[in-house]
Motif scaffolding. Structure first.
Motif, mmCIF file in Angstrom:
data_model
loop_
_atom_site.group_PDB
_atom_site.id
_atom_site.type_symbol
_atom_site.label_atom_id
_atom_site.label_comp_id
_atom_site.label_asym_id
_atom_site.label_seq_id
_atom_site.Cartn_x
_atom_site.Cartn_y
_atom_site.Cartn_z
ATOM 1 N N ASN A 186 -13.561 -0.019 -15.196
ATOM 2 C CA ASN A 186 -13.948 1.319 -15.647
ATOM 3 C C ASN A 186 -12.898 1.944 -16.548
ATOM 4 O O ASN A 186 -13.232 2.710 -17.450
ATOM 5 C CB ASN A 186 -14.255 2.220 -14.445
ATOM 6 C CG ASN A 186 -15.590 1.894 -13.827
ATOM 7 O OD1 ASN A 186 -16.454 1.301 -14.457
ATOM 8 N ND2 ASN A 186 -15.758 2.264 -12.566
ATOM 9 N N PHE A 187 -11.614 1.648 -16.321
ATOM 10 C CA PHE A 187 -10.578 2.127 -17.240
ATOM 11 C C PHE A 187 -10.794 1.534 -18.632
ATOM 12 O O PHE A 187 -10.685 2.238 -19.645
ATOM 13 C CB PHE A 187 -9.178 1.775 -16.741
ATOM 14 C CG PHE A 187 -8.578 2.820 -15.848
ATOM 15 C CD1 PHE A 187 -8.365 4.109 -16.304
ATOM 16 C CD2 PHE A 187 -8.211 2.512 -14.548
ATOM 17 C CE1 PHE A 187 -7.813 5.077 -15.489
ATOM 18 C CE2 PHE A 187 -7.655 3.477 -13.724
ATOM 19 C CZ PHE A 187 -7.457 4.759 -14.192
ATOM 20 N N ASP A 188 -11.122 0.258 -18.689
ATOM 21 C CA ASP A 188 -11.412 -0.372 -19.970
ATOM 22 C C ASP A 188 -12.653 0.260 -20.617
ATOM 23 O O ASP A 188 -12.678 0.487 -21.832
ATOM 24 C CB ASP A 188 -11.639 -1.880 -19.794
ATOM 25 C CG ASP A 188 -10.379 -2.614 -19.401
ATOM 26 O OD1 ASP A 188 -9.263 -2.081 -19.636
ATOM 27 O OD2 ASP A 188 -10.488 -3.726 -18.841
ATOM 28 N N LEU A 189 -13.655 0.542 -19.805
ATOM 29 C CA LEU A 189 -14.878 1.157 -20.318
ATOM 30 C C LEU A 189 -14.596 2.539 -20.900
ATOM 31 O O LEU A 189 -15.104 2.879 -21.983
ATOM 32 C CB LEU A 189 -15.926 1.251 -19.203
ATOM 33 C CG LEU A 189 -17.250 1.900 -19.567
ATOM 34 C CD1 LEU A 189 -17.949 1.117 -20.677
ATOM 35 C CD2 LEU A 189 -18.129 1.998 -18.331
ATOM 36 N N VAL A 190 -13.772 3.332 -20.210
ATOM 37 C CA VAL A 190 -13.435 4.674 -20.719
ATOM 38 C C VAL A 190 -12.727 4.559 -22.062
ATOM 39 O O VAL A 190 -13.022 5.309 -23.001
ATOM 40 C CB VAL A 190 -12.570 5.449 -19.687
ATOM 41 C CG1 VAL A 190 -11.943 6.681 -20.317
ATOM 42 C CG2 VAL A 190 -13.411 5.846 -18.497
ATOM 43 N N ASP A 191 -11.795 3.620 -22.176
ATOM 44 C CA ASP A 191 -11.084 3.431 -23.453
ATOM 45 C C ASP A 191 -12.063 3.060 -24.570
ATOM 46 O O ASP A 191 -11.972 3.589 -25.685
ATOM 47 C CB ASP A 191 -10.011 2.350 -23.314
ATOM 48 C CG ASP A 191 -8.854 2.789 -22.431
ATOM 49 O OD1 ASP A 191 -8.682 4.016 -22.249
ATOM 50 O OD2 ASP A 191 -8.127 1.916 -21.924
ATOM 51 N N LYS A 192 -13.005 2.183 -24.282
ATOM 52 C CA LYS A 192 -13.979 1.769 -25.297
ATOM 53 C C LYS A 192 -14.921 2.923 -25.666
ATOM 54 O O LYS A 192 -15.298 3.066 -26.829
ATOM 55 C CB LYS A 192 -14.780 0.574 -24.802
ATOM 56 C CG LYS A 192 -13.952 -0.694 -24.755
ATOM 57 C CD LYS A 192 -14.737 -1.857 -24.222
ATOM 58 C CE LYS A 192 -13.840 -3.080 -24.124
ATOM 59 N NZ LYS A 192 -14.519 -4.223 -23.526
ATOM 60 N N LEU A 193 -15.290 3.727 -24.672
ATOM 61 C CA LEU A 193 -16.164 4.866 -24.960
ATOM 62 C C LEU A 193 -15.449 5.916 -25.804
ATOM 63 O O LEU A 193 -16.060 6.547 -26.666
ATOM 64 C CB LEU A 193 -16.675 5.497 -23.654
ATOM 65 C CG LEU A 193 -17.706 4.692 -22.867
ATOM 66 C CD1 LEU A 193 -17.986 5.357 -21.530
ATOM 67 C CD2 LEU A 193 -18.988 4.538 -23.675
ATOM 68 N N ARG A 194 -14.161 6.121 -25.581
ATOM 69 C CA ARG A 194 -13.396 7.086 -26.383
ATOM 70 C C ARG A 194 -13.296 6.627 -27.837
ATOM 71 O O ARG A 194 -13.255 7.447 -28.753
ATOM 72 C CB ARG A 194 -11.999 7.263 -25.793
ATOM 73 C CG ARG A 194 -12.003 8.130 -24.554
ATOM 74 C CD ARG A 194 -10.604 8.434 -24.096
ATOM 75 N NE ARG A 194 -10.647 9.218 -22.876
ATOM 76 C CZ ARG A 194 -9.847 9.056 -21.860
ATOM 77 N NH1 ARG A 194 -8.896 8.143 -21.892
ATOM 78 N NH2 ARG A 194 -9.964 9.811 -20.787
ATOM 79 N N GLU A 195 -13.239 5.309 -28.042
ATOM 80 C CA GLU A 195 -13.165 4.771 -29.400
ATOM 81 C C GLU A 195 -14.467 5.009 -30.165
ATOM 82 O O GLU A 195 -14.462 5.070 -31.394
ATOM 83 C CB GLU A 195 -12.868 3.270 -29.360
ATOM 84 C CG GLU A 195 -11.479 2.933 -28.875
ATOM 85 C CD GLU A 195 -11.287 1.429 -28.672
ATOM 86 O OE1 GLU A 195 -12.244 0.657 -28.942
ATOM 87 O OE2 GLU A 195 -10.194 1.034 -28.259
ATOM 88 N N ARG A 196 -15.562 5.172 -29.478
ATOM 89 C CA ARG A 196 -16.867 5.361 -30.111
ATOM 90 C C ARG A 196 -17.039 6.759 -30.679
ATOM 91 O O ARG A 196 -17.947 7.005 -31.446
ATOM 92 C CB ARG A 196 -17.977 5.081 -29.118
ATOM 93 C CG ARG A 196 -17.995 3.658 -28.672
ATOM 94 C CD ARG A 196 -19.374 3.167 -28.719
ATOM 95 N NE ARG A 196 -19.377 1.740 -28.466
ATOM 96 C CZ ARG A 196 -20.220 0.942 -29.023
ATOM 97 N NH1 ARG A 196 -21.106 1.417 -29.860
ATOM 98 N NH2 ARG A 196 -20.190 -0.326 -28.768
ATOM 99 N N GLY A 197 -16.226 7.705 -30.230
ATOM 100 C CA GLY A 197 -16.297 9.045 -30.807
ATOM 101 C C GLY A 197 -16.954 10.046 -29.884
ATOM 102 O O GLY A 197 -17.180 9.815 -28.696
ATOM 103 N N SER A 198 -17.279 11.192 -30.492
ATOM 104 C CA SER A 198 -17.784 12.321 -29.711
ATOM 105 C C SER A 198 -19.236 12.131 -29.256
ATOM 106 O O SER A 198 -19.699 12.869 -28.386
ATOM 107 C CB SER A 198 -17.655 13.606 -30.519
ATOM 108 O OG SER A 198 -18.445 13.496 -31.686
#
Length: 145
Positions: free
Chosen positions: A35-47
């Protein structure tokens, strides 16, 4: 044979449940890392992914809180092995008595046999319960309450 199966069940139940708890804890820790990896990837996708990022962060907080509670419980867990020594002592005395009462084969010996057998089984359950779930006592030396 019945007494042996009861003793085996009393020993095996805590062992199996302990193994299952370890596997659950390991699985939870793996999910937190994912889930930490998922949060990082979701933040990279933008707002556009703001709500999903927030949802996963809330899930992470709950998972981390559960890990903390489990680790604290494991840290505070104690065993009182002297209770098992008492059970072994009772069997050391009780087993020969059971055998002797069985050999007599009279009505009164059967009454005493079953009474002693029930007593030994009850003491076995109580001994394992006391060993695996001791009453709350003083914390170990060097720790603060």
């Amino acid at each position: 044979m019945t007494a042996g199966s009861v003793v085996a069940a009393a020993v095996a139940t805590p062992l199996v449940s302990g193994i299952m708890q370890v596997r659950t804890g390991d699985r939870l820790r793996a999910q937190v890392a994912a889930n930490f990896d998922l949060v990082d990837k979701l933040r990279e996708r933008g707002s556009d992914w703001q709500q999903e990022t927030h949802d996963v962060e809330q899930l992470l907080r709950r998972q981390i809180a559960r890990i903390k509670v489990g680790d604290a419980a494991e840290l505070d867990r104690r065993r009182e092995w002297s209770a098992l020594l008492v059970v072994a002592f009772l069997y050391l005395i009780g087993a020969p008595l059971l055998w002797l009462l069985y050999q007599v084969d009279q009505w009164w010996s059967w009454v005493l046999y079953w009474t002693l057998l029930i007593f030994l089984l009850a003491m076995t359950v109580a001994g394992f319960d006391r060993a695996l779930h001791p009453p709350a006592g003083d914390p170990p030396a060097g720790t603060s309450p």
